[in-house]
Design a protein around this motif. Structure first.
Motif, mmCIF file in Angstrom:
data_model
loop_
_atom_site.group_PDB
_atom_site.id
_atom_site.type_symbol
_atom_site.label_atom_id
_atom_site.label_comp_id
_atom_site.label_asym_id
_atom_site.label_seq_id
_atom_site.Cartn_x
_atom_site.Cartn_y
_atom_site.Cartn_z
ATOM 1 N N ARG A 173 -35.660 -23.577 36.914
ATOM 2 C CA ARG A 173 -34.376 -23.765 36.981
ATOM 3 C C ARG A 173 -33.755 -23.963 38.607
ATOM 4 N N ALA A 174 -34.421 -22.958 39.310
ATOM 5 C CA ALA A 174 -34.234 -23.031 40.824
ATOM 6 C C ALA A 174 -34.540 -24.400 41.499
ATOM 7 N N ARG A 175 -36.024 -24.759 41.053
ATOM 8 C CA ARG A 175 -36.384 -26.048 41.481
ATOM 9 C C ARG A 175 -35.573 -27.079 40.881
ATOM 10 N N ALA A 176 -34.890 -27.255 39.784
ATOM 11 C CA ALA A 176 -33.951 -28.150 39.367
ATOM 12 C C ALA A 176 -32.748 -28.315 40.216
ATOM 13 N N ARG A 177 -32.145 -27.195 40.755
ATOM 14 C CA ARG A 177 -31.217 -27.147 41.587
ATOM 15 C C ARG A 177 -31.586 -27.642 43.121
ATOM 16 N N PRO A 192 -41.679 -18.444 34.826
ATOM 17 C CA PRO A 192 -41.465 -19.810 34.978
ATOM 18 C C PRO A 192 -40.274 -20.371 34.792
ATOM 19 N N SER A 193 -39.589 -20.110 33.665
ATOM 20 C CA SER A 193 -38.326 -20.834 33.381
ATOM 21 C C SER A 193 -37.318 -20.382 34.686
ATOM 22 N N MET A 211 -42.902 -16.002 25.051
ATOM 23 C CA MET A 211 -42.622 -16.111 26.507
ATOM 24 C C MET A 211 -43.591 -16.615 27.254
ATOM 25 N N GLY A 212 -43.076 -17.415 28.396
ATOM 26 C CA GLY A 212 -44.042 -18.119 29.224
ATOM 27 C C GLY A 212 -44.897 -17.144 30.364
ATOM 28 N N ARG A 213 -45.980 -17.680 30.808
ATOM 29 C CA ARG A 213 -46.631 -16.976 31.526
ATOM 30 C C ARG A 213 -45.779 -16.768 32.763
ATOM 31 N N GLU A 214 -45.817 -15.359 33.460
ATOM 32 C CA GLU A 214 -44.955 -15.390 34.714
ATOM 33 C C GLU A 214 -46.088 -15.468 35.939
ATOM 34 N N THR A 215 -45.273 -15.767 37.092
ATOM 35 C CA THR A 215 -46.211 -16.136 38.281
ATOM 36 C C THR A 215 -45.420 -16.035 39.618
ATOM 37 N N THR A 216 -46.299 -15.714 40.409
ATOM 38 C CA THR A 216 -45.892 -15.385 42.014
ATOM 39 C C THR A 216 -46.155 -16.835 42.566
#
Length: 90
Positions: free
Chosen positions: A70-74, A65-66, A1-6
């Motif tokens: 996804r939001a950034r891609a939209r 991050p995933s 699982m990727g690193r979570e971030t704010t």
């Protein structure tokens, strides 16, 4: 699982409101993933009259991050993800 971030959540809102892009406040008030209200306090403050600087609900949350990718891609990172999408991402 990727690193979570704010990181980036507050910056996206600042960048959008400073440039006035992405269809104005109405577009920034919607989650790019589901289209629901994102309840972004910073977006609401930039769209209306000055209000007290209460922190947004997202400030203390961790976003996978995933989910942000996804939001950034939209929408190119113009709007914040809503609580429901964050919770669904688990």
């Amino acid at each position: 699982m990727g690193r979570e971030t704010t990181a980036g959540v507050e910056g996206r809102v600042e960048a959008r409101t400073a440039s006035g892009s992405k269809g104005g406040a109405a577009a920034g008030a919607r989650c790019p993933l589901c289209g629901g209200a994102n309840d972004c306090a910073r977006s609401a403050r930039s769209a209306g009259p000055p209000a007290e600087a209460a922190p947004c609900w997202c400030v203390e949350r961790r976003f996978p991050p995933s989910l942000l990718e996804r939001a950034r891609a939209r929408d190119g990172g113009a709007a914040c993800v809503c609580r429901a999408c964050l919770e669904a991402a688990g």
